[in-house]
Scaffold this motif. Structure first.
Motif, PDB file in Angstrom:
ATOM      1  N   GLY A  21       0.793  -1.217   0.000  1.00  0.00           N
ATOM      2  CA  GLY A  21       0.000   0.000   0.000  1.00  0.00           C
ATOM      3  C   GLY A  21       0.834   1.279   0.000  1.00  0.00           C
ATOM      4  N   PRO A  22       1.808   1.398   0.918  1.00  0.00           N
ATOM      5  CA  PRO A  22       2.637   2.609   0.918  1.00  0.00           C
ATOM      6  C   PRO A  22       3.404   2.817  -0.381  1.00  0.00           C
ATOM      7  N   LEU A  23       3.958   1.744  -0.950  1.00  0.00           N
ATOM      8  CA  LEU A  23       4.715   1.874  -2.193  1.00  0.00           C
ATOM      9  C   LEU A  23       3.805   2.262  -3.352  1.00  0.00           C
ATOM     10  N   LEU A  24       2.615   1.650  -3.407  1.00  0.00           N
ATOM     11  CA  LEU A  24       1.668   1.985  -4.468  1.00  0.00           C
ATOM     12  C   LEU A  24       1.186   3.422  -4.318  1.00  0.00           C
ATOM     13  N   GLY A  25       0.954   3.849  -3.071  1.00  0.00           N
ATOM     14  CA  GLY A  25       0.514   5.225  -2.841  1.00  0.00           C
ATOM     15  C   GLY A  25       1.548   6.232  -3.307  1.00  0.00           C
ATOM     16  N   ARG A  26       2.812   5.961  -3.004  1.00  0.00           N
ATOM     17  CA  ARG A  26       3.864   6.887  -3.444  1.00  0.00           C
ATOM     18  C   ARG A  26       3.996   6.888  -4.952  1.00  0.00           C
ATOM     19  N   HIS A  27       3.861   5.715  -5.577  1.00  0.00           N
ATOM     20  CA  HIS A  27       3.966   5.627  -7.039  1.00  0.00           C
ATOM     21  C   HIS A  27       2.849   6.419  -7.714  1.00  0.00           C
ATOM     22  N   THR A  28       1.614   6.252  -7.250  1.00  0.00           N
ATOM     23  CA  THR A  28       0.489   6.932  -7.894  1.00  0.00           C
ATOM     24  C   THR A  28       0.541   8.438  -7.631  1.00  0.00           C
ATOM     25  N   TYR A  29       1.001   8.843  -6.445  1.00  0.00           N
ATOM     26  CA  TYR A  29       1.113  10.270  -6.146  1.00  0.00           C
ATOM     27  C   TYR A  29       2.202  10.912  -7.000  1.00  0.00           C
ATOM     28  N   ASP A  30       3.343  10.243  -7.128  1.00  0.00           N
ATOM     29  CA  ASP A  30       4.424  10.770  -7.962  1.00  0.00           C
ATOM     30  C   ASP A  30       3.992  10.857  -9.427  1.00  0.00           C
ATOM     31  N   LYS A  31       3.208   9.878  -9.871  1.00  0.00           N
ATOM     32  CA  LYS A  31       2.707   9.909 -11.243  1.00  0.00           C
ATOM     33  C   LYS A  31       1.769  11.098 -11.441  1.00  0.00           C
ATOM     34  N   LEU A  32       0.935  11.373 -10.442  1.00  0.00           N
ATOM     35  CA  LEU A  32       0.048  12.535 -10.528  1.00  0.00           C
ATOM     36  C   LEU A  32       0.862  13.822 -10.627  1.00  0.00           C
ATOM     37  N   ALA A  33       1.930  13.903  -9.832  1.00  0.00           N
ATOM     38  CA  ALA A  33       2.773  15.100  -9.859  1.00  0.00           C
ATOM     39  C   ALA A  33       3.379  15.318 -11.241  1.00  0.00           C
ATOM     40  N   ARG A  34       3.716  14.225 -11.931  1.00  0.00           N
ATOM     41  CA  ARG A  34       4.353  14.346 -13.252  1.00  0.00           C
ATOM     42  C   ARG A  34       3.354  14.666 -14.355  1.00  0.00           C
ATOM     43  N   LYS A 113       3.686  32.463   2.204  1.00  0.00           N
ATOM     44  CA  LYS A 113       4.465  31.521   3.001  1.00  0.00           C
ATOM     45  C   LYS A 113       3.839  30.134   2.947  1.00  0.00           C
ATOM     46  N   SER A 114       4.684  29.112   3.089  1.00  0.00           N
ATOM     47  CA  SER A 114       4.200  27.739   3.107  1.00  0.00           C
ATOM     48  C   SER A 114       3.389  27.500   4.368  1.00  0.00           C
ATOM     49  N   LEU A 115       2.333  26.734   4.227  1.00  0.00           N
ATOM     50  CA  LEU A 115       1.485  26.416   5.361  1.00  0.00           C
ATOM     51  C   LEU A 115       1.914  25.088   5.970  1.00  0.00           C
ATOM     52  N   PRO A 116       1.760  24.935   7.300  1.00  0.00           N
ATOM     53  CA  PRO A 116       2.194  23.704   7.956  1.00  0.00           C
ATOM     54  C   PRO A 116       1.562  22.461   7.344  1.00  0.00           C
ATOM     55  N   GLY A 117       2.377  21.549   6.862  1.00  0.00           N
ATOM     56  CA  GLY A 117       1.897  20.287   6.325  1.00  0.00           C
ATOM     57  C   GLY A 117       1.370  20.340   4.913  1.00  0.00           C
ATOM     58  N   GLN A 118       1.201  21.551   4.339  1.00  0.00           N
ATOM     59  CA  GLN A 118       0.556  21.650   3.033  1.00  0.00           C
ATOM     60  C   GLN A 118       1.461  21.190   1.900  1.00  0.00           C
ATOM     61  N   GLN A 119       2.760  21.456   2.008  1.00  0.00           N
ATOM     62  CA  GLN A 119       3.670  21.072   0.930  1.00  0.00           C
ATOM     63  C   GLN A 119       3.667  19.570   0.697  1.00  0.00           C
ATOM     64  N   ALA A 120       3.395  18.799   1.747  1.00  0.00           N
ATOM     65  CA  ALA A 120       3.423  17.342   1.620  1.00  0.00           C
ATOM     66  C   ALA A 120       2.289  16.817   0.746  1.00  0.00           C
ATOM     67  N   GLN A 184       3.869  11.303   1.414  1.00  0.00           N
ATOM     68  CA  GLN A 184       3.981  12.668   1.917  1.00  0.00           C
ATOM     69  C   GLN A 184       5.397  13.042   2.340  1.00  0.00           C
ATOM     70  N   GLY A 185       6.316  12.099   2.331  1.00  0.00           N
ATOM     71  CA  GLY A 185       7.680  12.411   2.737  1.00  0.00           C
ATOM     72  C   GLY A 185       7.817  12.512   4.244  1.00  0.00           C
ATOM     73  N   ARG A 186       9.033  12.781   4.709  1.00  0.00           N
ATOM     74  CA  ARG A 186       9.302  12.763   6.147  1.00  0.00           C
ATOM     75  C   ARG A 186       8.511  13.817   6.917  1.00  0.00           C
ATOM     76  N   ARG A 187       8.467  15.038   6.401  1.00  0.00           N
ATOM     77  CA  ARG A 187       7.746  16.085   7.120  1.00  0.00           C
ATOM     78  C   ARG A 187       6.253  15.799   7.181  1.00  0.00           C
ATOM     79  N   GLY A 188       5.715  15.354   6.061  1.00  0.00           N
ATOM     80  CA  GLY A 188       4.302  15.023   6.046  1.00  0.00           C
ATOM     81  C   GLY A 188       3.981  13.867   6.973  1.00  0.00           C
ATOM     82  N   MET A 189       4.858  12.862   7.007  1.00  0.00           N
ATOM     83  CA  MET A 189       4.632  11.709   7.873  1.00  0.00           C
ATOM     84  C   MET A 189       4.730  12.104   9.345  1.00  0.00           C
ATOM     85  N   PHE A 190       5.538  13.100   9.648  1.00  0.00           N
ATOM     86  CA  PHE A 190       5.603  13.589  11.030  1.00  0.00           C
ATOM     87  C   PHE A 190       4.271  14.201  11.436  1.00  0.00           C
ATOM     88  N   MET A 191       3.676  15.000  10.536  1.00  0.00           N
ATOM     89  CA  MET A 191       2.371  15.587  10.828  1.00  0.00           C
ATOM     90  C   MET A 191       1.300  14.503  10.951  1.00  0.00           C
TER      91      MET A 191
END
Length: 239
Positions: A21-34, A113-120, A184-191
């Protein structure tokens, strides 16, 4: 677990939530970004896929409960234990805090300015009216299904099948929940860890998923729909 079918389903579900699940989620999110800027349907397709995946996972969780004699809906928190006054008080308190947060975020956004957690979750933010409906659907879906799977079922499996204490099972379930947000990356996962911890404590205190589901959905709705985006012309400028 006394049911072999329930045990097999639980092992498959936990394995999927932990690795696939985590690997598929990152793959589909990265594909959306591209592809999002070139393909106007990319956002809707991915949100639809994620929503369907979450409902499928929740269906498997409920099937495990249905075929396992030692589990019932109460064991996974599908019971109302809060009094109406307690539930209303919790919701009102969260809404007041959320409204205050939105006002602060609007000030930050106005300054670029960037909002807390939004960049993720930048690429999950809707850009059109239609996408806002999809984002709302995903928020509610996540609130319902992720609480059933990660809070309700995983804690019950940890205590019942593995003999863990409720606290240890809850920590393990929280770790799997955070892993599911790998995209969401490290910062997002922290939130996500902070939010998940709060929802877990609320569930353990009440024994019911009602409030965690409501708050989870409200948190996601706030994050995707009600938090303003920084003005594009100011992004990157010194504040």
């Amino acid at each position: 677990m006394s049911s072999p079918l329930a045990l097999v389903l639980a092992v498959v579900l936990v394995g999927y939530l932990t690795v696939a699940g985590p690997l598929l989620g990152r793959h589909t999110y990265d594909k959306l970004a591209r592809t999002r800027d070139q393909d106007p349907t990319a956002y809707r397709r991915m949100v639809t896929f994620w929503s369907a995946e979450l409902w499928a996972l929740a269906a498997v969780a409920l099937l495990i409960v249905a075929v396992e004699p030692n589990l019932d809906s109460t064991d996974i928190g599908l019971v109302i234990r809060e009094s109406p006054d307690e539930a209303l008080g919790t919701i009102v308190g969260f809404l007041v805090a959320a409204a205050a947060g939105v006002l602060v975020f609007r000030r930050l956004a106005a300054k670029g300015k960037s909002l807390p957690g939004q960049q993720a979750v930048t690429h999950l933010l809707p850009r059109t009216a239609v996408e806002r409906w999809y984002a709302a659907g995903l928020s509610v879906t996540a609130g319902v299904t992720e609480e059933i799977v990660y809070r309700g079922l995983l804690i019950a499996v940890g205590t019942g099948a593995l003999g863990l204490s409720k606290e240890v099972a809850a920590c393990c379930a929280l770790a799997v929940f955070v892993a599911g947000h790998l995209y969401q990356g490290r910062r997002g996962m922290f939130m996500v860890t902070l939010a998940g911890f709060g929802l877990t404590v609320l569930y353990l205190r009440t024994g019911s998923l009602l409030m965690p589901i409501l708050l989870h959905a409200l948190i996601d709705l706030r994050g995707l729909l009600f938090t303003p985006q920084p003005r594009r012309e100011l992004v990157g400028n010194p504040g």
